[in-house]
Design a protein around this motif. Structure first.
Motif, PDB file in Angstrom:
ATOM      1  N   SER A 169       0.853  -1.176   0.000  1.00  9.25           N
ATOM      2  CA  SER A 169       0.000   0.000   0.000  1.00  9.25           C
ATOM      3  C   SER A 169       0.899   1.240   0.000  1.00  9.25           C
ATOM      4  O   SER A 169       2.117   1.140  -0.173  1.00  9.25           O
ATOM      5  CB  SER A 169      -0.928   0.000   1.226  1.00  9.25           C
ATOM      6  N   LEU A 170       0.264   2.381   0.183  1.00 10.61           N
ATOM      7  CA  LEU A 170       0.993   3.635   0.337  1.00 10.61           C
ATOM      8  C   LEU A 170       0.645   4.210   1.703  1.00 10.61           C
ATOM      9  O   LEU A 170      -0.472   4.034   2.195  1.00 10.61           O
ATOM     10  CB  LEU A 170       0.593   4.621  -0.761  1.00 10.61           C
ATOM     11  N   GLY A 171       1.605   4.900   2.300  1.00 14.66           N
ATOM     12  CA  GLY A 171       1.357   5.495   3.606  1.00 14.66           C
ATOM     13  C   GLY A 171       2.206   6.729   3.799  1.00 14.66           C
ATOM     14  O   GLY A 171       2.958   7.134   2.900  1.00 14.66           O
ATOM     15  N   LEU A 172       2.063   7.328   4.968  1.00 12.60           N
ATOM     16  CA  LEU A 172       2.855   8.505   5.328  1.00 12.60           C
ATOM     17  C   LEU A 172       3.663   8.193   6.587  1.00 12.60           C
ATOM     18  O   LEU A 172       3.100   7.698   7.575  1.00 12.60           O
ATOM     19  CB  LEU A 172       1.940   9.705   5.615  1.00 12.60           C
ATOM     20  N   ASP A 173       4.956   8.455   6.498  1.00 12.29           N
ATOM     21  CA  ASP A 173       5.816   8.397   7.692  1.00 12.29           C
ATOM     22  C   ASP A 173       5.873   9.832   8.206  1.00 12.29           C
ATOM     23  O   ASP A 173       6.751  10.595   7.838  1.00 12.29           O
ATOM     24  CB  ASP A 173       7.196   7.856   7.292  1.00 12.29           C
ATOM     25  N   LEU A 174       4.877  10.201   9.025  1.00 13.14           N
ATOM     26  CA  LEU A 174       4.833  11.583   9.521  1.00 13.14           C
ATOM     27  C   LEU A 174       5.963  11.794  10.524  1.00 13.14           C
ATOM     28  O   LEU A 174       6.239  10.937  11.367  1.00 13.14           O
ATOM     29  CB  LEU A 174       3.471  11.882  10.159  1.00 13.14           C
ATOM     30  N   THR A 175       6.597  12.950  10.402  1.00 11.52           N
ATOM     31  CA  THR A 175       7.838  13.216  11.129  1.00 11.52           C
ATOM     32  C   THR A 175       7.809  14.622  11.720  1.00 11.52           C
ATOM     33  O   THR A 175       7.471  15.578  11.009  1.00 11.52           O
ATOM     34  CB  THR A 175       9.034  13.120  10.151  1.00 11.52           C
ATOM     35  N   MET A 176       8.157  14.762  12.995  1.00  9.03           N
ATOM     36  CA  MET A 176       8.334  16.102  13.572  1.00  9.03           C
ATOM     37  C   MET A 176       9.776  16.510  13.288  1.00  9.03           C
ATOM     38  O   MET A 176      10.703  16.105  13.982  1.00  9.03           O
ATOM     39  CB  MET A 176       8.062  16.088  15.085  1.00  9.03           C
ATOM     40  N   ARG A 177       9.966  17.301  12.213  1.00 10.02           N
ATOM     41  CA  ARG A 177      11.324  17.565  11.730  1.00 10.02           C
ATOM     42  C   ARG A 177      12.133  18.394  12.726  1.00 10.02           C
ATOM     43  O   ARG A 177      13.348  18.202  12.861  1.00 10.02           O
ATOM     44  CB  ARG A 177      11.263  18.272  10.370  1.00 10.02           C
ATOM     45  N   PHE A 212       5.305   8.847  17.246  1.00 12.35           N
ATOM     46  CA  PHE A 212       4.207   9.400  18.063  1.00 12.35           C
ATOM     47  C   PHE A 212       2.850   8.896  17.563  1.00 12.35           C
ATOM     48  O   PHE A 212       2.753   8.287  16.480  1.00 12.35           O
ATOM     49  CB  PHE A 212       4.273  10.939  18.054  1.00 12.35           C
ATOM     50  N   ASP A 213       1.804   9.162  18.327  1.00 12.67           N
ATOM     51  CA  ASP A 213       0.445   8.767  17.950  1.00 12.67           C
ATOM     52  C   ASP A 213       0.095   9.340  16.576  1.00 12.67           C
ATOM     53  O   ASP A 213       0.385  10.509  16.292  1.00 12.67           O
ATOM     54  CB  ASP A 213      -0.581   9.316  18.960  1.00 12.67           C
ATOM     55  N   GLU A 214      -0.543   8.519  15.748  1.00 12.38           N
ATOM     56  CA  GLU A 214      -1.060   8.927  14.432  1.00 12.38           C
ATOM     57  C   GLU A 214       0.052   9.309  13.448  1.00 12.38           C
ATOM     58  O   GLU A 214      -0.180  10.054  12.497  1.00 12.38           O
ATOM     59  CB  GLU A 214      -2.080  10.075  14.582  1.00 12.38           C
ATOM     60  N   SER A 215       1.256   8.781  13.677  1.00 10.98           N
ATOM     61  CA  SER A 215       2.386   9.127  12.790  1.00 10.98           C
ATOM     62  C   SER A 215       2.488   8.203  11.583  1.00 10.98           C
ATOM     63  O   SER A 215       3.400   8.372  10.766  1.00 10.98           O
ATOM     64  CB  SER A 215       3.702   9.075  13.579  1.00 10.98           C
ATOM     65  N   ALA A 216       1.565   7.230  11.460  1.00  8.83           N
ATOM     66  CA  ALA A 216       1.675   6.283  10.343  1.00  8.83           C
ATOM     67  C   ALA A 216       0.326   6.040   9.647  1.00  8.83           C
ATOM     68  O   ALA A 216      -0.206   4.940   9.664  1.00  8.83           O
ATOM     69  CB  ALA A 216       2.269   4.955  10.835  1.00  8.83           C
ATOM     70  N   PRO A 217      -0.205   7.076   8.984  1.00  7.40           N
ATOM     71  CA  PRO A 217      -1.382   6.841   8.139  1.00  7.40           C
ATOM     72  C   PRO A 217      -1.042   5.803   7.069  1.00  7.40           C
ATOM     73  O   PRO A 217       0.067   5.824   6.518  1.00  7.40           O
ATOM     74  CB  PRO A 217      -1.644   8.221   7.506  1.00  7.40           C
ATOM     75  N   VAL A 218      -1.982   4.919   6.797  1.00 12.23           N
ATOM     76  CA  VAL A 218      -1.729   3.881   5.779  1.00 12.23           C
ATOM     77  C   VAL A 218      -3.009   3.621   4.997  1.00 12.23           C
ATOM     78  O   VAL A 218      -4.112   3.662   5.551  1.00 12.23           O
ATOM     79  CB  VAL A 218      -1.166   2.589   6.427  1.00 12.23           C
ATOM     80  N   GLY A 219      -2.856   3.385   3.688  1.00 12.22           N
ATOM     81  CA  GLY A 219      -4.002   3.138   2.818  1.00 12.22           C
ATOM     82  C   GLY A 219      -4.455   1.690   2.854  1.00 12.22           C
ATOM     83  O   GLY A 219      -4.016   0.902   3.701  1.00 12.22           O
TER      84      GLY A 219
END
Ligand code: ZN
Length: 215
Positions: free
Chosen positions: A93-101, A120-127
């Motif tokens: 799938s595709l996802g986001l590796d959300l990062t606090m830069r 952190f919480d909710e840092s890995a949205p995934v389709g």
């Protein structure tokens, strides 16, 4: 979060993530090309299904998107050879590796672990996942990331420094891979800031499109 694919249901227990896996992203981060995969983990509670809101974290001020191909492991295996690696993939799938830069830069400077900037919480949205058969050639997977309908990342797995089969080989030297394990395979160039109110969309031919709103 459960993952459904064909007739199977998976409960992801571990999320492995790969850093610095595309040369142009390594360059934009002013970092050095790694000689082996850079590995970190997120807890399974980081996952966010498609269409749900992502809450802007309270502990930093620079939230970045990183669009990535995500691999779903379908069976157990240790010390997997590169020839057999593909047999352990159930879907992608595709996802986001959300990062606090901002936090990550502080941690890098101090030589500290990256968890608070990455896990952190909710840092890995995934389709939603597509079966391997639908994705086809693992080394020619195209995908794109849009913020508010503006194209920000245009990636292809052909540009990975360590291809997906190599990632499976390397991870399985250290961990026994289990059904439901996810691998975020790294992000191409074009990462950038997200603000409250933004919509992020990832899409690719084999997958369709998945969207999350930052609130
Ligand atoms: Zn990443």
């Amino acid at each position: 979060m459960e993952i459904k694919l064909s007739d199977d249901t998976y409960i992801p227990r571990r999320i492995f993530c790969i850093g610095k896996n595309y040369a142009k992203h390594v360059a934009e981060m002013k970092s050095a090309i790694p000689s082996s995969p850079v590995i970190f983990c997120k807890p399974s509670t980081s996952l966010v299904p498609p269409g749900e809101d992502v809450h802007y974290p309270a502990h930093g001020t620079s939230l970045h998107y990183e669009a990535e191909i995500v691999v779903l492991i379908g069976k157990e295996g240790k010390a997997i050879s590169s020839d057999e690696a593909v047999d352990f993939i159930s879907g992608l799938s595709l996802g986001l590796d959300l990062t606090m830069r901002d936090i990550q830069n502080e941690l890098k400077t101090k030589g500290h672990p990256w968890e608070t900037s990455k896990a952190f919480d909710e840092s890995a949205p995934v389709g939603e996942f597509a079966p391997l058969s639908k994705v086809g050639d693992l080394e020619a997977i195209g995908f794109r990331c849009y913020v508010n309908d503006e194209l920000r990342q245009d990636g292809n797995s052909s540009n990975m420094i360590f291809p997906i089969t190599r990632l499976i080989t390397s991870l399985s030297e250290i961990w026994q891979l289990l059904p439901g394990d996810l691998i975020y395979t790294g992000t191409p160039e074009g990462v950038g800031e997200l603000s409250k109110g933004d919509s992020v969309r990832v899409e690719g031919e084999a997958f369709g499109a998945f969207q999350w709103k930052i609130v």
